[in-house]
Design a protein around this motif. Sequence first.
Motif, short mmCIF file in Angstrom:
data_model
loop_
_atom_site.label_atom_id
_atom_site.label_comp_id
_atom_site.label_asym_id
_atom_site.label_seq_id
_atom_site.Cartn_x
_atom_site.Cartn_y
_atom_site.Cartn_z
N ARG A 1 0.83 -1.22 0.00
CA ARG A 1 0.00 0.00 0.00
C ARG A 1 0.86 1.26 0.00
NH1 ARG A 1 -1.61 4.17 -0.40
NH2 ARG A 1 -3.48 5.21 0.41
N TYR A 2 1.96 1.25 0.73
CA TYR A 2 2.77 2.46 0.88
C TYR A 2 4.13 2.31 0.19
CZ TYR A 2 -0.81 4.14 4.03
OH TYR A 2 -2.02 4.58 4.56
N ALA A 3 4.10 1.73 -0.98
CA ALA A 3 5.34 1.46 -1.72
C ALA A 3 6.09 2.74 -2.07
CB ALA A 3 5.03 0.68 -2.99
N ARG A 4 5.40 3.85 -2.22
CA ARG A 4 6.04 5.11 -2.61
C ARG A 4 6.31 6.03 -1.42
NH1 ARG A 4 7.24 2.30 -5.83
NH2 ARG A 4 6.54 2.10 -7.99
N SER A 5 6.07 5.52 -0.22
CA SER A 5 6.29 6.31 0.99
C SER A 5 7.62 5.94 1.62
CB SER A 5 5.15 6.04 1.99
OG SER A 5 3.89 6.29 1.42
N HIS B 1 12.14 -6.72 1.29
CA HIS B 1 11.70 -7.14 -0.04
C HIS B 1 10.99 -5.99 -0.76
CE1 HIS B 1 8.85 -9.05 -2.93
NE2 HIS B 1 9.91 -9.83 -3.17
N GLY B 2 10.15 -5.26 -0.02
CA GLY B 2 9.48 -4.11 -0.61
C GLY B 2 10.47 -3.05 -1.06
N ALA B 3 11.51 -2.85 -0.26
CA ALA B 3 12.53 -1.87 -0.64
C ALA B 3 13.26 -2.30 -1.90
CB ALA B 3 13.52 -1.69 0.52
N THR C 1 16.32 2.83 0.34
CA THR C 1 16.00 1.62 -0.41
C THR C 1 16.91 0.46 -0.03
OG1 THR C 1 17.40 2.43 -2.20
CG2 THR C 1 15.05 2.88 -2.37
N ALA C 2 18.08 0.75 0.49
CA ALA C 2 18.88 -0.25 1.20
C ALA C 2 18.52 -0.04 2.66
CB ALA C 2 20.37 -0.04 0.99
N PRO C 3 17.61 -0.83 3.22
CA PRO C 3 17.00 -0.49 4.51
C PRO C 3 18.00 -0.07 5.57
CG PRO C 3 15.87 -2.36 3.59
CD PRO C 3 17.04 -2.08 2.68
N PHE C 4 17.66 1.02 6.23
CA PHE C 4 18.45 1.59 7.30
C PHE C 4 18.18 0.79 8.57
CE2 PHE C 4 18.42 4.75 10.85
CZ PHE C 4 19.78 5.06 10.86
N LEU C 5 19.19 0.12 9.09
CA LEU C 5 19.06 -0.68 10.31
C LEU C 5 19.55 0.13 11.51
CD1 LEU C 5 20.41 -4.15 9.13
CD2 LEU C 5 18.02 -3.44 9.38
#
Length: 341
Positions: A135-139, A185-187, A251-255
């Motif tokens: 749902r929030y792919a662009r957020s 995966h979404g990222a 887009t490379a998730p921030f951990l």
Amino acid sequence: MMFADEKELERELSRPSEALVAEAAEWQEDVIVLGAGGKIGSGVATMARRALDEAGRKEVRVQAVSRWTDREARDRLESVGVDTVVTDLSDPAAVDGLPDAGNVVFLVGAKFGTSTNSDEAWMTNTVLPAYVARRYARSRISALSTGNVYPLTSPMTGGPVETDETGPVGEYAITCRGREQVFTHGARTRGTRVALVRLNYACEPRYGVVADIARRVQAGEPVDLSIGVVNVVWQRYTNEVVLRALGHADTAPFLLNLTGPETASVRAIATQLGEKLGVTPNFVGTEGETSLLNNAAKCHALFGYPDRTLGQLIQLQADWIGAGGNLWNKPTKFERRDGNF
């Protein structure tokens, strides 16, 4: 500082720092808090609203999403300018119908009871995030995770850092790692900007590890030493970091590990609380060689140290419980070594 009542406490828990206000001034899109009816949600949503108001950005909406079975909690949020949305997030059609928002704070999770109803853990912690990620792919999304994704480690190591391998134990921890992977995966596939915040034991006077220990000490119940050391952090700081992590979503998730700087002895916390409450604590079990730990040096470098120290949390807890302050009946079960909650 002692709080006169829960209203004053909650106002402090939702107080934004100057740094957060400055960041909120740059937010161009609305904020939506998913799972706002839980322990953290109200403080996060209210803090976001206060930060935007102080930044002069009243036109940016803050929306709090929950099933809202507690009408009083919903009314409190609406009274400070937070818009509430009644939605069952387990329904994919309902998630698809949520309002647009450029800033998403994801606080949904299932922990307690997951050892006996593991299907609930998998549904809530992995399937539901997939609905939200779509749902929030662009957020940009700041998703709350847990330090339980790490294995038990020796205090001598200083605790796991974000680049260390995960090693979840038990259905809760495994499904929380699954939640992280769903957002990752979404990222990767949709270009969603994501921050994953691994929290170890937020505390405030009504809830948390320090409250659990204080309750047992005051009641003369034994304090379990199976987990001998813990990491805890002040709830207000937790709320703020979850919001400020939005600015680092990528887009490379921030951990990000989120906890306090101390590796705290459970025995020492109980002893200090006992001294302040005039009770000699009882103990059961012995300290193991490993504990569930979390090294938050990266968080402190980015956002500063928590604004309350461990010693201040202990004093606040003793003052609160000594004055008959309300305690939530929501034990953390921090002493479990098997990951069964």
